[in-house]
Design a protein around this motif. Sequence first.
Motif, short mmCIF file in Angstrom:
data_model
loop_
_atom_site.label_atom_id
_atom_site.label_comp_id
_atom_site.label_asym_id
_atom_site.label_seq_id
_atom_site.Cartn_x
_atom_site.Cartn_y
_atom_site.Cartn_z
N CYS A 125 -4.14 5.92 0.31
CA CYS A 125 -3.36 4.75 -0.44
C CYS A 125 -3.00 4.69 -1.51
O CYS A 125 -3.15 3.70 -2.35
CB CYS A 125 -4.78 3.92 0.16
SG CYS A 125 -4.78 3.18 2.16
N CYS A 166 0.55 -1.63 0.37
CA CYS A 166 -0.07 -0.04 0.33
C CYS A 166 0.88 1.48 -0.65
O CYS A 166 2.08 1.55 0.01
CB CYS A 166 -1.03 0.20 1.31
SG CYS A 166 -2.23 1.43 1.35
N GLY A 210 -4.79 -1.46 -0.44
CA GLY A 210 -5.21 -0.67 -0.20
C GLY A 210 -7.18 0.05 -0.64
O GLY A 210 -7.10 1.17 -1.34
#
Length: 328
Positions: free
Chosen positions: A127, A117, A167
């Motif tokens: 992210c 991420c 993410g």
Amino acid sequence: MVRPRRLRSSAAMRRLVAEHRLHPADLVLPAFVREGISEPVEIASMPGVHQHTVESLVELARRCVEAGLGGLMLFGVPEHKDARGSGADDPDGILNVATRAVVDAVGDALVVMTDLCLDEFTDHGHCGVLAEGPDGVVVDNDATLERYADMAVAQARAGSHVLGMSGMMDGQVGFVRGALDREGLTGTAILAYAAKYTSALYGPFREAVCSSLTGDRATYQQDPANATEAVRELELDIAEGADIVMVKPAGPHLDVVAAAAAMSPVPVAAYQISGEYSQIVAAAERGWIDRKQAMLESVMHVRRAGASIILTYFALQIAEVLDRGSTS
């Protein structure tokens, strides 16, 4: 009417008939490695948890092997950040350097996982890559996927066994799986954070990674009000090739953990996050609850809900209790 008999209850009897058990091999310890420090730094909001140097992280990994833990999840904390998170796929970036060091030290004796991420590496704390949208600045999903692919290849080449895709971008699992396959990195597993909820309980983690975030990530993380949506996300990630799926946070979303366990053909993980850990530690420090019992109970609930892999900052402490042969 036959009345049930009250059998003698002893610790041995309770162990014999217990429906679920904790085992160190089911547990993964999240750990932070920070660039530019010369010794471990305790995280104020997570007593007992530290930002590590590469050297102290290697020692921690060896302790995890000795304790019989299943894995170690690594998060990198760089000295320098920028808008696109350049340090994330830099072979000499802190996370990739630390991954190589840990894998060199423990080999296949421990599953080494890495957080895939951008939030730790970006100067805005989101992210993904930001772009101007019709309603202002937004996370550019497709541009972010390109960055994730680069990160995945870098982490896999550094030796990561499992990529933790946290993410919550649409299509991230399939995109990264394609990138890995094209580079011949087919043996690297993908752990999809399939149902990652926006939560107030991430606060201590943001201190741990020196996050630059202002606000929240509600536009791309799961709404805590929704469960059916989480099941759809799980189905999509499985269809895209996820090897493991995860629900995060664990404790507040045990219903989703149970739903995932009921429908998933791949292992289900759950992450007992920083705020869950810190609440227990803080209450125990004030004498309001028993730390050991609360720790074990909180993780057993996640196991009972159906998670076969549990990420928890209590992992080493639980392994120590289990090694002593007592959870009472």
